[in-house]
Design an enzyme around this catalytic site. Structure first.
Site, PDB file in Angstrom:
ATOM      1  N   THR A  12      41.026  41.653  39.004  1.00 21.97           N
ATOM      2  CA  THR A  12      40.057  42.686  39.406  1.00 21.97           C
ATOM      3  C   THR A  12      38.811  42.084  40.053  1.00 21.97           C
ATOM      4  OG1 THR A  12      39.192  42.562  37.168  1.00 21.97           O
ATOM      5  CG2 THR A  12      40.760  44.332  37.612  1.00 21.97           C
ATOM      6  N   CYS A 130      35.115  26.263  47.178  1.00 21.38           N
ATOM      7  CA  CYS A 130      35.244  26.860  48.515  1.00 21.38           C
ATOM      8  C   CYS A 130      34.586  26.028  49.621  1.00 21.38           C
ATOM      9  CB  CYS A 130      34.679  28.272  48.518  1.00 21.38           C
ATOM     10  SG  CYS A 130      33.084  28.402  47.701  1.00 21.38           S
ATOM     11  N   HIS A 243      31.478  30.990  54.635  1.00 17.08           N
ATOM     12  CA  HIS A 243      30.482  29.921  54.516  1.00 17.08           C
ATOM     13  C   HIS A 243      30.374  29.147  55.834  1.00 17.08           C
ATOM     14  CE1 HIS A 243      30.407  30.782  50.360  1.00 17.08           C
ATOM     15  NE2 HIS A 243      31.111  29.798  49.875  1.00 17.08           N
TER      16      HIS A 243
HETATM   17  P1  A2P Z   1      37.047  42.130  34.581  1.00 17.19           P
HETATM   18  O1  A2P Z   1      36.969  42.807  35.904  1.00 17.19           O
HETATM   19  O2  A2P Z   1      37.877  42.878  33.583  1.00 17.19           O
HETATM   20  O3  A2P Z   1      35.709  41.679  34.030  1.00 17.19           O
HETATM   21  P2  A2P Z   1      34.207  38.040  39.635  1.00 17.19           P
HETATM   22  O4  A2P Z   1      34.212  36.556  39.867  1.00 17.19           O
HETATM   23  O5  A2P Z   1      34.331  38.834  40.872  1.00 17.19           O
HETATM   24  O6  A2P Z   1      33.063  38.462  38.778  1.00 17.19           O
HETATM   25  O7  A2P Z   1      35.584  38.350  38.796  1.00 17.19           O
HETATM   26  C1  A2P Z   1      35.935  37.712  37.592  1.00 17.19           C
HETATM   27  C2  A2P Z   1      37.357  38.102  37.209  1.00 17.19           C
HETATM   28  O8  A2P Z   1      37.678  37.445  35.972  1.00 17.19           O
HETATM   29  C3  A2P Z   1      37.542  39.579  36.930  1.00 17.19           C
HETATM   30  O9  A2P Z   1      38.855  39.976  37.259  1.00 17.19           O
HETATM   31  C4  A2P Z   1      37.326  39.654  35.421  1.00 17.19           C
HETATM   32  O10 A2P Z   1      37.908  40.774  34.812  1.00 17.19           O
HETATM   33  C5  A2P Z   1      38.057  38.411  35.012  1.00 17.19           C
HETATM   34  N1  A2P Z   1      37.673  37.963  33.666  1.00 17.19           N
HETATM   35  C6  A2P Z   1      36.436  37.684  33.217  1.00 17.19           C
HETATM   36  N2  A2P Z   1      36.491  37.320  31.907  1.00 17.19           N
HETATM   37  C7  A2P Z   1      37.782  37.370  31.542  1.00 17.19           C
HETATM   38  C8  A2P Z   1      38.504  37.123  30.328  1.00 17.19           C
HETATM   39  N3  A2P Z   1      37.874  36.724  29.230  1.00 17.19           N
HETATM   40  N4  A2P Z   1      39.832  37.335  30.328  1.00 17.19           N
HETATM   41  C9  A2P Z   1      40.478  37.715  31.442  1.00 17.19           C
HETATM   42  N5  A2P Z   1      39.877  37.965  32.608  1.00 17.19           N
HETATM   43  C10 A2P Z   1      38.544  37.792  32.673  1.00 17.19           C
END
Ligand code: A2P
Length: 335
Positions: A12, A130, A243
């Site tokens: 997500t 990146c 970038h």
């Molecule tokens: P979620 O959307 O449920 O918070 P970004 O770098 O754009 O902030 O995205 C971080 C990604 O990592 C998101 O999909 C987030 O899910 C996921 N994420 C963050 N913490 C966890 C966790 N403890 N377990 C699984 N996925 C995680």
């Protein structure tokens, strides 16, 4: 042909969404995709290849069902905890976080540069930072030909590299600028709109930021040049995506500019945009949405014997993250 089962962890997030997009474009031999995120997103519906999928919460038993590959982009802490569980279950993890990048037995791979390293994995392969990926794609052919002695990196990095909260800070800044009212920052210490912030990630004891240190150490590892002299200044700029980097290089050997440009033109993954008479050079908005690394403003640095300046631009979410990871996976599928 073998069909693979793939997990996308952090599906997500900003990079996770891009992974979904690139996977949709590539149509790989895959029998099943499973999308994981945090508890917060569990049950959320996403459309992927015209089919509805439910996002699952990542748990310790998530890999019991056996995957062939897991693409991780859920931050360092999640990778540290779950990547070893995934790799123990027999799945190859391609990890976008910095958790394992500098570990000896973890290959750090950019397909155009050192894809062979991917074969020597113990279940985890790291996707580089990146800003490092785009730099080494341009530097590798030049190192092979002229042997690099020293690199000076100055980066101009987009907010998408800071995830959704970074993007929100720029969008909110644009929205509130005309009204001149206050808004809550979600990611950065200062407003990114109308500013250049000479801080990416946290500061280290030596005065560098972690991003700068990543660029220095990862470049040496990927190019197999532990002896290289490198310095870096990484700056966040109010650009939504892609970038840009000014790269100053000193070579051991002398070069002819024309031949050097031709070397870059012949290199895999590089597009040379060098036509100053028509004011053509790489720019972020044009790189966005593509997987190539664009190189321009290629000119001799007259302050050195064998010095060069160049301007290197790439889509940080695609080549700098999702596409690079998926290219590694594609290579392993073909093996
Ligand atoms: P979620 O959307 O449920 O918070 P970004 O770098 O754009 O902030 O995205 C971080 C990604 O990592 C998101 O999909 C987030 O899910 C996921 N994420 C963050 N913490 C966890 C966790 N403890 N377990 C699984 N996925 C995680």
């Amino acid at each position: 042909m073998k069909q693979y089962k793939i997990a996308v962890v952090g599906a997500t997030g900003v990079v996770g969404q891009m992974m979904r997009k690139v996977l949709e474009e590539k149509r790989l031999p895959v029998s099943e995709y499973v999308f994981f995120a945090s508890k917060k997103s569990a049950g959320k519906k996403i459309i992927f290849m015209n089919k509805e999928y439910e996002v699952r919460e990542l748990k310790e038993d998530s890999f019991d069902e056996k995957f062939d590959f897991a693409l991780f982009s859920a931050g360092g802490e999640t990778s540290k905890k779950y990547s070893p569980i995934a790799s123990k279950s027999g799945c190859i993890v391609i990890d976008n976080s910095s958790a394992f990048r500098m570990e000896k037995d973890v290959p750090l791979v950019v397909p155009e540069v050192n894809i062979e390293d991917a074969k020597n994995n113990n279940g985890i392969i790291a996707n580089p930072n990146c800003s490092t990926i785009q730099a080494v794609v341009a530097l590798k052919p030049l190192d092979d030909k002229y042997k690099i002695k020293r690199i000076v990196y100055s980066t101009y990095q987009a907010v998408s590299g800071a995830g959704k909260y970074g993007i929100n800070d720029l969008q909110n800044g644009i929205k509130h600028f005309e009204k001149n009212d206050k808004y809550q920052l979600e990611k950065f210490k200062y407003e990114i709109f109308n500013n250049c912030l000479p801080q990416i990630d946290v500061f280290l004891d030596n005065g560098y930021t972690k991003e700068e240190e990543k660029m220095i150490n990862e470049t040496k590892k990927i190019l197999h040049r532990p002896d290289l002299k490198i310095t870096a200044t990484a700056v966040r700029v109010p650009v939504m995506n892609s970038h840009s980097e000014s790269i100053n290089v000193e070579f051991e050997k002398s070069f002819e500019e024309k031949e050097l440009i031709q070397t870059l033109k012949n290199s895999k993954g590089v597009i040379v945009q060098e036509d100053i008479t028509h004011e053509i050079y790489p720019i972020a908005t044009k790189a966005t949405g593509t997987d190539e690394v664009y190189v321009g403003r290629i000119r001799r640095d007259y302050s050195l014997d064998n010095g060069l300046n160049m301007w290197v631009v790439a889509d940080n979410l695609r080549k700098g993250a999702a596409s690079n990871a998926i290219q590694i996976m594609e290579y392993l599928m073909e093996q």
